[in-house]
Design a protein around this motif. Structure first.
Motif, PDB file in Angstrom:
ATOM      1  N   GLY A 181       0.984  -6.176   6.753  1.00  0.00           N
ATOM      2  CA  GLY A 181       2.259  -5.571   6.401  1.00  0.00           C
ATOM      3  C   GLY A 181       3.443  -6.464   6.733  1.00  0.00           C
ATOM      4  N   ILE A 182       3.405  -7.079   7.899  1.00  0.00           N
ATOM      5  CA  ILE A 182       4.513  -7.936   8.335  1.00  0.00           C
ATOM      6  C   ILE A 182       4.607  -9.187   7.459  1.00  0.00           C
ATOM      7  CG2 ILE A 182       5.307  -9.423  10.218  1.00  0.00           C
ATOM      8  CD1 ILE A 182       4.167  -7.271  12.149  1.00  0.00           C
ATOM      9  N   LEU A 183       3.447  -9.785   7.128  1.00  0.00           N
ATOM     10  CA  LEU A 183       3.458 -10.964   6.255  1.00  0.00           C
ATOM     11  C   LEU A 183       3.987 -10.621   4.871  1.00  0.00           C
ATOM     12  CD1 LEU A 183       0.060 -12.621   7.255  1.00  0.00           C
ATOM     13  CD2 LEU A 183       2.347 -13.523   7.683  1.00  0.00           C
ATOM     14  N   GLY A 184       3.605  -9.457   4.352  1.00  0.00           N
ATOM     15  CA  GLY A 184       4.148  -9.024   3.067  1.00  0.00           C
ATOM     16  C   GLY A 184       5.638  -8.744   3.146  1.00  0.00           C
ATOM     17  N   TYR A 185       6.071  -8.203   4.269  1.00  0.00           N
ATOM     18  CA  TYR A 185       7.481  -7.847   4.468  1.00  0.00           C
ATOM     19  C   TYR A 185       8.369  -9.086   4.447  1.00  0.00           C
ATOM     20  CZ  TYR A 185      11.535  -5.630   6.724  1.00  0.00           C
ATOM     21  OH  TYR A 185      12.793  -5.158   7.020  1.00  0.00           O
ATOM     22  N   PHE A 186       7.949 -10.142   5.125  1.00  0.00           N
ATOM     23  CA  PHE A 186       8.794 -11.331   5.243  1.00  0.00           C
ATOM     24  C   PHE A 186       8.530 -12.388   4.168  1.00  0.00           C
ATOM     25  CE2 PHE A 186       9.147  -9.738   9.665  1.00  0.00           C
ATOM     26  CZ  PHE A 186      10.523  -9.701   9.751  1.00  0.00           C
ATOM     27  N   PHE A 187       7.272 -12.479   3.666  1.00  0.00           N
ATOM     28  CA  PHE A 187       6.935 -13.581   2.772  1.00  0.00           C
ATOM     29  C   PHE A 187       6.450 -13.129   1.401  1.00  0.00           C
ATOM     30  CE2 PHE A 187       5.798 -15.174   7.154  1.00  0.00           C
ATOM     31  CZ  PHE A 187       7.011 -15.822   7.342  1.00  0.00           C
ATOM     32  N   GLY A 188       6.499 -11.831   1.121  1.00  0.00           N
ATOM     33  CA  GLY A 188       6.123 -11.345  -0.190  1.00  0.00           C
ATOM     34  C   GLY A 188       4.624 -11.384  -0.448  1.00  0.00           C
ATOM     35  N   THR A 191       6.625  -5.680 -11.123  1.00  0.00           N
ATOM     36  CA  THR A 191       7.135  -7.024 -11.422  1.00  0.00           C
ATOM     37  C   THR A 191       7.755  -7.665 -10.194  1.00  0.00           C
ATOM     38  OG1 THR A 191       7.582  -6.369 -13.701  1.00  0.00           O
ATOM     39  CG2 THR A 191       8.692  -8.351 -12.893  1.00  0.00           C
ATOM     40  N   ALA A 192       8.534  -6.880  -9.468  1.00  0.00           N
ATOM     41  CA  ALA A 192       9.180  -7.410  -8.264  1.00  0.00           C
ATOM     42  C   ALA A 192       8.150  -7.841  -7.227  1.00  0.00           C
ATOM     43  CB  ALA A 192      10.116  -6.363  -7.675  1.00  0.00           C
ATOM     44  N   VAL A 193       7.060  -7.089  -7.110  1.00  0.00           N
ATOM     45  CA  VAL A 193       5.997  -7.441  -6.169  1.00  0.00           C
ATOM     46  C   VAL A 193       5.337  -8.752  -6.570  1.00  0.00           C
ATOM     47  CG1 VAL A 193       3.717  -6.782  -5.310  1.00  0.00           C
ATOM     48  CG2 VAL A 193       5.545  -5.081  -5.425  1.00  0.00           C
ATOM     49  N   VAL A 194       5.017  -8.888  -7.853  1.00  0.00           N
ATOM     50  CA  VAL A 194       4.313 -10.076  -8.351  1.00  0.00           C
ATOM     51  C   VAL A 194       5.129 -11.345  -8.139  1.00  0.00           C
ATOM     52  CG1 VAL A 194       3.412 -11.207 -10.426  1.00  0.00           C
ATOM     53  CG2 VAL A 194       2.953  -8.773 -10.024  1.00  0.00           C
ATOM     54  N   VAL A 195       6.447 -11.265  -8.307  1.00  0.00           N
ATOM     55  CA  VAL A 195       7.304 -12.452  -8.188  1.00  0.00           C
ATOM     56  C   VAL A 195       8.027 -12.500  -6.843  1.00  0.00           C
ATOM     57  CG1 VAL A 195       7.640 -12.557 -10.679  1.00  0.00           C
ATOM     58  CG2 VAL A 195       9.282 -11.276  -9.282  1.00  0.00           C
ATOM     59  N   SER A 196       7.473 -11.833  -5.846  1.00  0.00           N
ATOM     60  CA  SER A 196       8.157 -11.750  -4.545  1.00  0.00           C
ATOM     61  C   SER A 196       8.036 -13.022  -3.716  1.00  0.00           C
ATOM     62  CB  SER A 196       7.602 -10.565  -3.747  1.00  0.00           C
ATOM     63  OG  SER A 196       6.193 -10.649  -3.599  1.00  0.00           O
ATOM     64  N   SER A 197       7.235 -13.993  -4.174  1.00  0.00           N
ATOM     65  CA  SER A 197       7.123 -15.275  -3.460  1.00  0.00           C
ATOM     66  C   SER A 197       7.304 -16.409  -4.465  1.00  0.00           C
ATOM     67  CB  SER A 197       5.764 -15.390  -2.768  1.00  0.00           C
ATOM     68  OG  SER A 197       5.525 -14.300  -1.909  1.00  0.00           O
ATOM     69  N   PRO A 198       8.505 -16.583  -4.986  1.00  0.00           N
ATOM     70  CA  PRO A 198       8.708 -17.526  -6.095  1.00  0.00           C
ATOM     71  C   PRO A 198       8.627 -18.991  -5.705  1.00  0.00           C
ATOM     72  CG  PRO A 198      10.808 -16.601  -5.394  1.00  0.00           C
ATOM     73  CD  PRO A 198       9.745 -15.874  -4.624  1.00  0.00           C
ATOM     74  N   PRO A 211       6.440 -20.030   3.278  1.00  0.00           N
ATOM     75  CA  PRO A 211       5.462 -20.005   4.369  1.00  0.00           C
ATOM     76  C   PRO A 211       4.202 -19.215   4.019  1.00  0.00           C
ATOM     77  CG  PRO A 211       7.668 -19.651   5.222  1.00  0.00           C
ATOM     78  CD  PRO A 211       7.788 -19.625   3.735  1.00  0.00           C
ATOM     79  N   GLY A 212       4.337 -18.230   3.132  1.00  0.00           N
ATOM     80  CA  GLY A 212       3.164 -17.466   2.731  1.00  0.00           C
ATOM     81  C   GLY A 212       2.131 -18.319   2.022  1.00  0.00           C
ATOM     82  N   TRP A 213       2.581 -19.185   1.108  1.00  0.00           N
ATOM     83  CA  TRP A 213       1.651 -20.064   0.400  1.00  0.00           C
ATOM     84  C   TRP A 213       1.052 -21.103   1.348  1.00  0.00           C
ATOM     85  CZ3 TRP A 213       0.240 -17.649  -3.569  1.00  0.00           C
ATOM     86  CH2 TRP A 213       1.129 -17.004  -4.436  1.00  0.00           C
ATOM     87  N   ILE A 214       1.840 -21.568   2.292  1.00  0.00           N
ATOM     88  CA  ILE A 214       1.326 -22.523   3.281  1.00  0.00           C
ATOM     89  C   ILE A 214       0.247 -21.863   4.134  1.00  0.00           C
ATOM     90  CG2 ILE A 214       1.921 -23.906   5.312  1.00  0.00           C
ATOM     91  CD1 ILE A 214       4.692 -24.303   4.025  1.00  0.00           C
ATOM     92  N   PHE A 231      -2.578  -2.385   2.094  1.00  0.00           N
ATOM     93  CA  PHE A 231      -1.627  -2.261   3.199  1.00  0.00           C
ATOM     94  C   PHE A 231      -0.562  -3.337   3.124  1.00  0.00           C
ATOM     95  CE2 PHE A 231       0.054  -1.932   7.447  1.00  0.00           C
ATOM     96  CZ  PHE A 231      -0.043  -0.577   7.710  1.00  0.00           C
ATOM     97  N   GLY A 232      -0.946  -4.523   2.678  1.00  0.00           N
ATOM     98  CA  GLY A 232       0.035  -5.587   2.536  1.00  0.00           C
ATOM     99  C   GLY A 232       1.109  -5.246   1.529  1.00  0.00           C
ATOM    100  N   LEU A 233       0.739  -4.491   0.480  1.00  0.00           N
ATOM    101  CA  LEU A 233       1.723  -4.077  -0.511  1.00  0.00           C
ATOM    102  C   LEU A 233       2.789  -3.166   0.089  1.00  0.00           C
ATOM    103  CD1 LEU A 233      -0.468  -3.453  -3.686  1.00  0.00           C
ATOM    104  CD2 LEU A 233       1.114  -5.339  -3.252  1.00  0.00           C
ATOM    105  N   LEU A 234       2.419  -2.415   1.117  1.00  0.00           N
ATOM    106  CA  LEU A 234       3.424  -1.606   1.822  1.00  0.00           C
ATOM    107  C   LEU A 234       4.499  -2.513   2.410  1.00  0.00           C
ATOM    108  CD1 LEU A 234       1.209   0.951   3.814  1.00  0.00           C
ATOM    109  CD2 LEU A 234       2.081   1.155   1.491  1.00  0.00           C
ATOM    110  N   GLY A 235       4.050  -3.645   2.966  1.00  0.00           N
ATOM    111  CA  GLY A 235       4.997  -4.591   3.534  1.00  0.00           C
ATOM    112  C   GLY A 235       5.874  -5.237   2.486  1.00  0.00           C
ATOM    113  N   VAL A 236       5.284  -5.629   1.345  1.00  0.00           N
ATOM    114  CA  VAL A 236       6.071  -6.223   0.269  1.00  0.00           C
ATOM    115  C   VAL A 236       7.122  -5.233  -0.232  1.00  0.00           C
ATOM    116  CG1 VAL A 236       6.000  -7.243  -2.034  1.00  0.00           C
ATOM    117  CG2 VAL A 236       4.141  -7.686  -0.423  1.00  0.00           C
ATOM    118  N   PHE A 237       6.687  -3.999  -0.437  1.00  0.00           N
ATOM    119  CA  PHE A 237       7.601  -2.944  -0.901  1.00  0.00           C
ATOM    120  C   PHE A 237       8.752  -2.736   0.073  1.00  0.00           C
ATOM    121  CE2 PHE A 237       8.458   1.713  -0.514  1.00  0.00           C
ATOM    122  CZ  PHE A 237       9.197   1.869  -1.684  1.00  0.00           C
ATOM    123  N   ALA A 238       8.428  -2.657   1.357  1.00  0.00           N
ATOM    124  CA  ALA A 238       9.476  -2.456   2.366  1.00  0.00           C
ATOM    125  C   ALA A 238      10.408  -3.659   2.426  1.00  0.00           C
ATOM    126  CB  ALA A 238       8.845  -2.201   3.727  1.00  0.00           C
ATOM    127  N   GLY A 239       9.849  -4.874   2.338  1.00  0.00           N
ATOM    128  CA  GLY A 239      10.670  -6.076   2.404  1.00  0.00           C
ATOM    129  C   GLY A 239      11.611  -6.211   1.222  1.00  0.00           C
TER     130      GLY A 239
END
Length: 466
Positions: free
Chosen positions: A67-74, A208-215, A220-223, A272-280
């Motif tokens: 959740g935290i990784l999704g929140y900060f890095f999409g 759409t916003a979720v899919v492109v949340s790490s442009p 750091p998420g891709w790394i 669960f990670g999607l919850l973080g992306v949504f919140a972020g």
């Protein structure tokens, strides 16, 4: 979780604790306690093993991390953490080769045969620290869940969860863990589906916003995804909970349980990670994950979330207790081969985890951030010794072990802000970029040491010498 209904949460958890204790059998045989077999000598089936694998690997810490990784890095952060669950595929490959190509009854037996006592010493040290850190990390999540109730009640909750899981684990060992894991997994899956459903129907949710949340490719998420893909080979071997479940059933059952656990656990972590992306996306990447999610979904959803976190903590801890008992009694030979000796090991582990939590630390990642890095010394063992069957000098293992321990310690110091050696030498600033550098260096050094240390067949270090 300021709006959390603690009365309702406590009532639910009391019922779940009672159900877990009722499900846990009283085991008197060593095979039942350490291997999870029934009184008639039957190993667990595919469904039981699969559910147990999934629920014990979806730690409370793992849910929060996703959740935290999704929140900060999409979405990149979520995919990175999900990649670690590819460990079920590499874990199956490792256990299959150990059992059916090399005839080893355990990881320790194989390492002893190939590298002598130094091999088992290095391995046991690593997994002992991991088991203790898992108790600490999951109890710390309990403290986070109950933090709104104040420090005293939070401490009571931590001790209560540790005590209840210890009680039914001591009753039935691995067999109790397998049986309670099935119940906990069904409930956990239901909670995750409910939370995901609330997000998907939320008016502010956008696919759409979720899919492109790490442009940005340099995110750091891709790394971290690159790091995960490099570590996923060695990561399962240093997890005794997974490895123990790879040695208790027949070949077909084991293979099917690992493969099903892979896709099922990956879906759970993604959800669960999607919850973080949504919140972020709806909090601008600022603030805290749980508080932002609470403001979007409300108190009822946070109650479900709290139950899911406590369930995942309990399911992990009972498995950690059973694995600790097997490690101490069966693998290390520190006590008589009996349930009584295993129960003593469980108690000591529970006390150790409680001490780590109650001394005052509040850093969820402090004890576990370096485990994947430390396990990298096992990567050349897997490639050269397990998969290729090469005979390798003992010094090669010691070099790889020293590199992994030094690298994990260096990363911990860098991540904690005590030093900035990697940043000074490379110009890299983010901790995940530094982790990638450390990972590549450890792997390169370890693989080189094993390549140079290869011996002709029959020249391996004798397992009977130190």
């Amino acid at each position: 979780m300021t709006s959390l209904n603690l009365t309702a949460l406590t009532a639910i958890l009391v019922l779940l604790a009672a159900a877990s204790v009722a499900l846990a059998p009283k085991v008197r045989t060593a095979d039942g306690f350490f291997r999870g077999w029934t009184d008639t000598g039957e190993p667990p089936g595919v469904l039981t093993l699969t559910l147990s694998q999934v629920t014990t690997w979806i730690f409370a810490r793992s849910l929060l991390n996703a959740g935290i990784l999704g929140y900060f890095f999409g979405i990149a952060g979520v995919l990175a953490y999900t990649a670690y669950y590819g460990s079920f595929l590499t874990g199956w490959l490792i256990t299959d080769r150990l059992r059916f190509r090399h005839g080893a009854p355990s990881v320790q037996a194989f390492l002893f045969q190939r590298f002598g006592r130094v091999g088992t010493w290095c391995f046991n040290l690593l997994i002992s620290l991991r088991l203790l850190s898992e108790v600490f990390a999951n109890l710390l999540v309990i403290g986070i869940v109950f933090s709104a109730a104040g420090e005293q009640l939070s401490t009571v909750a931590i001790i209560a969860v540790a005590g209840v899981t210890l009680a039914y684990s001591a009753f039935g060992g691995l067999r109790a863990s397998l049986r309670t894991d099935a119940l906990q997994m069904v409930l956990l899956a239901g909670a995750l589906l409910l939370l995901l459903g609330l997000v998907l129907v939320h008016p502010q949710f956008s696919t759409t916003a979720v899919v492109v949340s790490s442009p940005e490719i340099t995110s750091p998420g891709w790394i971290l995804l690159a790091v995960a893909l490099l570590q996923v080979l060695s990561y399962p071997l240093h997890d005794p909970v997974m490895m123990d479940r790879g040695f208790i059933a027949d070949r077909r059952t084991t293979r099917r349980s690992f493969l099903h656990a892979f896709w099922l656990s990956s879906l759970c972590i993604l959800a669960f990670g999607l919850l973080g992306v949504f919140a972020g996306l709806n909090a601008g990447g600022e603030g805290e994950f749980l508080k932002s999610l609470e403001s979007l979904l409300g108190g009822s959803a946070m109650l479900v979330l709290a139950v899911a976190l406590v369930l995942s903590a309990a399911s992990t801890m009972d498995s950690v207790y059973s694995s600790t008992a097997k490690l101490a009694v069966v693998d290390m030979g520190l006590g008589r081969h009996s349930p009584g000796a295993g129960r003593l090991a469980m108690v000591l582990t529970a006390l150790g985890g409680l001490v780590l939590v109650l001394v005052g630390t509040d850093d969820l990642f402090a004890a576990v951030a370096v485990s994947g890095t430390a396990s990298l010394f096992l990567a050349p063992v897997i490639v050269f010794s397990i998969l290729k069957g090469c005979e390798v000098a003992r010094w090669s293992l010691l070099v790889a072990f020293a590199l992994a321990m030094a690298g994990s310690g260096l990363y911990f110091l860098e991540d904690s802000g005590y030093i900035d050696w990697i940043g000074f030498l490379t110009g890299l600033e983010h901790s995940y970029s530094k982790l990638l550098v450390v990972t590549v260096a450890i792997l390169a050094g370890g693989m080189a040491a094993f390549a140079l240390g290869q011996r002709p067949a029959g020249k391996a270090a004798s397992g009977g010498t130190a």
